[in-house]
Structure formats: C-alpha cells, structure tokens
Scaffold this active site. Structure first.
Site, PDB file in Angstrom:
ATOM      1  N   ALA A  73      20.941  63.699 -59.919  1.00  0.00           N
ATOM      2  CA  ALA A  73      21.430  62.779 -58.869  1.00  0.00           C
ATOM      3  C   ALA A  73      22.693  62.926 -58.475  1.00  0.00           C
ATOM      4  CB  ALA A  73      21.358  61.522 -59.528  1.00  0.00           C
ATOM      5  N   GLN A  75      25.364  61.145 -58.695  1.00  0.00           N
ATOM      6  CA  GLN A  75      26.105  61.000 -59.865  1.00  0.00           C
ATOM      7  C   GLN A  75      25.962  61.730 -61.232  1.00  0.00           C
ATOM      8  OE1 GLN A  75      29.588  59.798 -60.142  1.00  0.00           O
ATOM      9  NE2 GLN A  75      29.387  59.640 -57.623  1.00  0.00           N
ATOM     10  N   SER A  76      25.367  62.738 -61.012  1.00  0.00           N
ATOM     11  CA  SER A  76      24.933  63.523 -62.331  1.00  0.00           C
ATOM     12  C   SER A  76      26.110  63.942 -63.217  1.00  0.00           C
ATOM     13  CB  SER A  76      23.861  64.684 -61.880  1.00  0.00           C
ATOM     14  OG  SER A  76      23.675  65.441 -63.062  1.00  0.00           O
ATOM     15  N   ASN A  77      26.098  63.584 -64.425  1.00  0.00           N
ATOM     16  CA  ASN A  77      27.065  64.277 -65.339  1.00  0.00           C
ATOM     17  C   ASN A  77      26.847  65.456 -65.685  1.00  0.00           C
ATOM     18  OD1 ASN A  77      28.305  61.463 -65.925  1.00  0.00           O
ATOM     19  ND2 ASN A  77      26.349  61.077 -66.711  1.00  0.00           N
ATOM     20  N   CYS A  79      25.445  67.771 -63.987  1.00  0.00           N
ATOM     21  CA  CYS A  79      26.025  68.826 -62.620  1.00  0.00           C
ATOM     22  C   CYS A  79      27.292  68.815 -62.874  1.00  0.00           C
ATOM     23  CB  CYS A  79      25.418  68.125 -61.200  1.00  0.00           C
ATOM     24  SG  CYS A  79      23.666  68.287 -61.212  1.00  0.00           S
TER      25      CYS A  79
END
Ligand SMILES: *Cc1c(COP(=O)(O)O)cnc(C)c1O
Length: 335
Positions: A73, A75-77, A79
């Site tokens: 997503a 706001q992926s942590n 990534c």
C-alpha cells in the site's frame, strides 16, 4: 538448512527492548503486560520487517542481485524498510505501490523517496500484483532484481521471526520471567509463521494470538490456512521436525472493523490509551488495531491476573502523521 546457516545481512539493532507495561496493566485491571519493542529495530524508524529483511537481503546478496523490488500500500511500512535496507547495502530499490502519486508525499511514502526508491503506482492494486512484470522489464534492461514477496512473508523472511523467538527466550530467562500469551498484528503471515516455528524450536511454552488486520490478506485461501502452510514450509526448509495443524494457529478476525487501513474507535482508543498511560506510540493500521483487540479481550475476561501477556510491537509509527485527522476525531469529546 538450519536457520543459523542461512545468509544474513545485519541491518538492525538487536535485541530489541523487552519492557513491562505496569501502568497499562493497572489501568485495565488485567494480566501482566510486557511489550517487545520491534518499533525500535533501528533501521529507518524501525518495525518488524527489519528482522525478515536481514535474511531476505542476505539471500539477495548471496545470489548476486543488484536491485530489490517489492510492493504494498502507499503507506506500507514493509516498503519503507525495504527501501532503507536497499540503501544500506548499496542496492537499487523499486516499489510497486497501490494508489496514485499524491502532490506531497507524507509518512512512509516521504521516507521511500528519501531512501531513493523508484516508485511505480498501480491504482487499485496494493499487493504488488505487478511485481513480476516490472521485474521482467528490469531483467531485459540488464538488471538482476531480487523479488521481496508481499510483506516479506516467505520461508526466508519468516526465519527472522524464528531468530526473534531465540532472542526473546534469552531475554525472558535473563529476567527470570515467563509469558503465557503473545499477541501481535498478523497480516501477510510471516511474523506469525516464524513465531510458530520458533516457539517449537526453542520450546517456548505460550499461546500465540495473531490479530487479523486485513480481510483479504491471503487471496482465496483463508488467512489461518495461509499462515499454517507458511509455518509448515518454513519448518521443513529450516529442518525443524515439528509440523503444525490448525489448532496451533490462533487468528482473531473479529477486529477488522471497516477494513485495512481504516481507523475506528477501537484503534483510536487503543492508541490514545497507550500513549497516555505509557508514553509509547502505536500505529494506526496494525498495532493500534492489535492493541484494541487485546484491550477488548481483557475487558471480556479472556485473561486472568495470573496471566502474563506479551504484546509484540511490530512498528508502523511513521504512518501516524498521515492519519492525523482520523486520530484526533472524537477523542477530544471523550476526555
Ligand atoms: C507488516 C506489519 C505487520 C504484520 O506482519 P506480517 O508478518 O505481515 O503478518 C504488523 N505490524 C506492522 C507495523 C507491519 O508493518
């Protein structure tokens, strides 16, 4: 092969702190509560993916790859931690993100850009569905991409949480403490699978309770079944003799609320309560929901005062800022 023999690249600061939340225990009149601070894993504002990435990056480097590619997503942590890991060991990073480019990047997305990741926007697709296609075009351009799976959750990534159980058992024995339950946010399943294998490898005698975060996290397969398969595949690969069945895996899916990334009263209340009783920040998407679930279970009498519950803080705090509006709403009225 045994997990200690897998290639590993050091990225974080371990062991992460294990702390006692006495004020929260008192406030809830509940069991003893410990917290494992994986929000403090040290790389790029921390989080649980650093543990997985030590093994995933180790494998990428052993295979001579020059680029990490992963997705999630906006706001992926996961990534953000992958982008930082790539920078830390001199690899390029491509991220395949759901949504559209905003005019100003915030939270994790701002950090992705600071770490120099190349971002591919994929609209409705937020689980890296286009990774194979982008990896192929990198290959035709002469690069050697290493695909980090969604959430870092394959047998290699799960090895990070096998190691985490070794770390925890050392800390507990040094303190002369034990825990009866471990509660944590569970979404792509690698954390839960690794903890399940580690628990049996290191003889940690406690119940694992995953709080489901994302309804469709595992596609067509029911989530608990997905975690079960991953745990058994991890055990097989790491030559751990135990195999697991459905009864070894508790996933609580009643706290999904309005869906992935949607903050409601449950998350808002948990985040405010832990911030104000302990001075500790949770995150809006994962740990806020998981702690909301733990608080609900305590309020419904699922734990007695004799129990010792460890809440595994899996990180995610950089997403607090883009969620400012959702976190404040309704809370001022309550106080
Ligand atoms: C990814 C993530 C989780 C879930 O871990 P999985 O191994 O994907 O189940 C929990 N909390 C945070 C903050 C995360 O970023």
């Amino acid at each position: 092969m045994p997990y200690e023999s897998l290639p590993r690249y050091s990225l974080g600061f371990f062991p992460t702190p294990l702390v006692k939340l006495t004020r929260l225990t008192e406030r809830l009149s509940g069991p003893r509560i410990f917290m494992k601070r994986d929000d403090q894993t040290g790389l790029a504002l921390g989080g649980n993916k650093v543990r997985k990435l030590e093994f995933l990056v180790g494998e990428a480097l052993a295979n001579g790859c020059d680029t990490l590619i992963t997705g999630g997503a906006a706001q992926s942590n996961h990534c953000r931690q992958t982008a930082a890991a790539a920078a830390a060991c001199g690899l390029s990073c491509h991220l395949v993100l759901g949504g559209q480019a905003p005019s100003i990047p915030e939270g994790n997305l701002l950090l992705d850009q600071l770490f120099g990741a190349v971002i591919h926007w994929t609209g409705e697709l937020r689980k890296g569905e286009r990774i194979p296609e982008i990896a192929e075009s990198l290959r035709s351009a002469g690069r050697k991409p290493y695909v980090v799976p969604y959430g870092g959750s394959n047998t290699t990534g799960a090895a990070g949480f096998v190691e985490a159980v070794r770390e925890l058992t050392h800390q507990l024995s040094r303190l002369g403490e034990s825990v009866t339950h471990i509660v944590f946010a569970s979404s792509s399943g690698g954390t839960q699978a690794g903890l399940t294998v580690g628990r049996s490898l290191f003889g940690l005698n406690c119940q694992l309770i995953g709080i489901g975060i994302d309804k469709g996290a595992s596609g067509d397969v029911p989530f608990a079944e997905h975690v079960l398969r991953l745990a058994n595949a991890t055990a097989e690969r790491l030559r751990v003799s135990d195999r697991f069945s459905a009864s070894d895996l508790a996933v609580r899916e009643e706290y999904l609320g309005d869906g992935y990334g949607k903050v409601g009263d449950l998350e808002r209340h948990a985040i405010h309560l832990v911030a104000q009783t302990e001075g500790i920040l949770l995150d809006p998407v994962y740990t806020g929901r998981a702690m909301g679930g733990l608080i609900d279970m305590i309020e419904h009498g699922e734990f007695s005062r004799e129990h010792s519950v460890l809440f595994w803080h899996t990180g995610g705090t950089p997403a607090l800022f883009p969620y400012a509006r959702d976190l404040i709403e309704g809370e001022s009225a309550r106080r």
